[in-house]
Design an enzyme around this catalytic site. Structure first.
Site, PDB file in Angstrom:
ATOM      1  CB  SER A 104      -1.043   0.011   1.289  1.00  0.00           C
ATOM      2  OG  SER A 104      -1.875   1.081   1.201  1.00  0.00           O
ATOM      3  CG  ASP A 241      -2.573   4.083  -1.404  1.00  0.00           C
ATOM      4  OD1 ASP A 241      -3.333   3.858  -2.348  1.00  0.00           O
ATOM      5  OD2 ASP A 241      -2.694   3.628  -0.340  1.00  0.00           O
ATOM      6  CG  ASP A 243      -2.822  -0.476  -2.359  1.00  0.00           C
ATOM      7  OD1 ASP A 243      -3.115   0.853  -1.888  1.00  0.00           O
ATOM      8  OD2 ASP A 243      -3.635  -1.497  -1.871  1.00  0.00           O
ATOM      9  CG  ASP A 245      -6.037   0.919  -0.536  1.00  0.00           C
ATOM     10  OD1 ASP A 245      -5.224   2.074  -0.559  1.00  0.00           O
ATOM     11  OD2 ASP A 245      -6.033  -0.031   0.136  1.00  0.00           O
TER      12      ASP A 245
END
Length: 454
Positions: A104, A241, A243, A245
């Site tokens: 992440s 960010d 990833d 999400d």
């Protein structure tokens, strides 16, 4: 022994905690726990595997896919994709489960393995515990034609982009948007989907090299985005960010628009269109009190949860609610996604700007953020934070003084010997004074005796 799964999968230093051996074993364990239903029906289970562009993701993905296929799971390798894209594709393909390899917003040396159940749903604790309990046991070892096969999921990104475009109520012509992709998983699909929707797009942080993910860019480093929005005269900017999400935004003057403000904009829009289920927004206890005040005045109730998007998701599923999220920018639209989706959130913000003709800055004025201060009190016995009478008395006195104009939150850390003291008030001077006083009480009352600390 400490639980291997954290709040969002298994995460740690790649080749440190998270080795190829552990990745292989986790995949073999997950194959047993998550792939049993289809296997019992005599067909081969299927799994989607995706990753963000970290260099370590290459060997971890290879280990995961080896573990799954050697256990009789057919693998669809989706390559580099956002976490919410992986979740969507699991449902779209009707796969039995999926694996996302990402850390992440963490720096490039870290990585993580996150499992999703059928339908792209996050795993409950008991299923993660079952996977962890399976580690070290004999894995499934089919032979000959019963081993799983690995194939490239060639149209994975296209399917996700078509899905995102289908959520828009109208096109985005006339908007100029700066996208910061954090040199992460959205570097390909986010610019493409905004451009396909009709927006003029300026892109930064979209040149991943495996090592530069989240490095000075993205939702945890908004400086470059603020500068780019002002420089290019854009209507606003969107930051993902690593990833993708999460989504944070920047208005045309370079002012940050955080997750609370984004949720206020979207909750009000959904209520107006009759699409906000039961007129409820699900948010965590860390959301600013200004959000609750603004939505209360609009007839919207906030359902509070513990910190963490998994708790937001649980509450949304339990109540069938349509919108939830966190101050950090995890925003969940249950009509379109099973997890936070930064690209989807950015599109919905853009749709509100385009559809209303108002600036993002004006829309964000729907709520007034109360001044907020948080102090981390270290080296204390966090287990007594909720039971110590002296702490409770100090909190009660602070809450009495603040009344309806502020609030107090004491939250023990889940990983460290510290207690987070957060105070919101009508002005920063009051917030600072009360927070400092409470932190002092916590430090005095919960101090670990010197002989135990050594």
């Amino acid at each position: 022994m400490a639980r291997l799964f954290g709040t969002d999968g298994v995460r740690g230093l790649a080749n440190g905690l998270l080795t190829a051996e552990l990745a292989l074993q986790l995949a073999q364990a997950a194959a047993v726990v998550l792939g049993h239903e289809r296997a019992e029906n005599g067909t081969r289970p299927r799994a989607v595997v995706a990753r963000d562009p970290r260099a370590s993701g290459e060997f971890i993905a290879a280990a995961v896919e080896a573990g799954l296929s050697s256990s009789g799971i057919d693998v669809y390798d989706a390559g580099v994709l956002p976490t919410p894209a992986a979740a969507y594709l699991i449902a779209d393909l009707d796969a039995d489960f999926g694996v996302m390899i990402s850390a992440s917003h963490n720096p490039a040396p870290d990585n993580g393995i996150k499992f999703f159940a059928r339908g792209g749903q996050k795993l409950p604790d008991e299923v993660e515990d079952a996977i962890e309990a399976q580690l070290g046991k004999e894995p499934s070892r089919p032979v000959a034609g019963d081993v799983g096969r690995i194939q490239r999921f060639s149209d994975a990104e296209d399917r996700y982009i078509v899905h995102l475009l289908g959520t828009l109520p109208h096109r985005l012509e006339g908007l100029k948007v700066v996208l910061d992709c954090a040199n992460g998983a959205a570097s390909g699909c986010s610019p493409q989907v905004f451009a396909s929707a009709g927006a003029e797009v300026v892109v930064i942080g979209a040149e991943p090299d495996g090592l530069n993910i989240n490095d000075g860019v993205g939702s945890t480093h908004l400086g470059q985005l603020k500068e780019a929005v002002v420089k290019h005269g854009a209507d606003f900017g969107i930051a993902h960010d690593g990833d993708a999400d999460r989504c944070l935004a920047v208005d045309h003057e370079g002012n940050e628009v955080d997750g609370d403000q984004i949720m206020a904009i979207l909750a009000l829009a959904l209520k107006e269109s009759g699409k906000l289920k039961d007129d409820v927004l699900v948010a965590t206890v860390m959301s600013n009190l200004g959000l609750k005040i603004a939505l209360r005045d609009a007839g919207i109730t906030i359902r509070e949860t513990a910190v963490g998007d998994r708790y937001v998701l649980e509450a949304m599923r339990d109540g069938g609610f349509s919108l939830g999220g966190e101050q950090s920018g995890h925003v969940i639209f249950s009509d379109y996604a099973t997890t936070g989706d930064g690209v989807l959130t950015g599109l919905q913000i853009a749709a509100q700007v385009a559809g209303t003709g108002r600036t993002l800055q004006d829309l964000a004025r729907a709520m007034t953020k109360l001044p907020q201060l948080m102090i981390n009190v270290k080296g204390v016995d966090k287990s007594r934070a909720a039971t110590d009478e002296g702490v409770a008395a100090a909190v009660a006195a602070a809450e009495l003084e603040l009344g309806d104009t502020g609030r107090v939150l004491l939250r023990p850390s889940g990983t460290e010997a510290l207690v987070r003291v957060m105070v919101e008030a009508s002005d920063m001077e009051t917030a600072t004074r009360i927070c400092t006083e409470l932190a002092g009480v916590v430090e005095d009352r919960l101090a670990i005796p010197r002989e135990l600390a050594l």
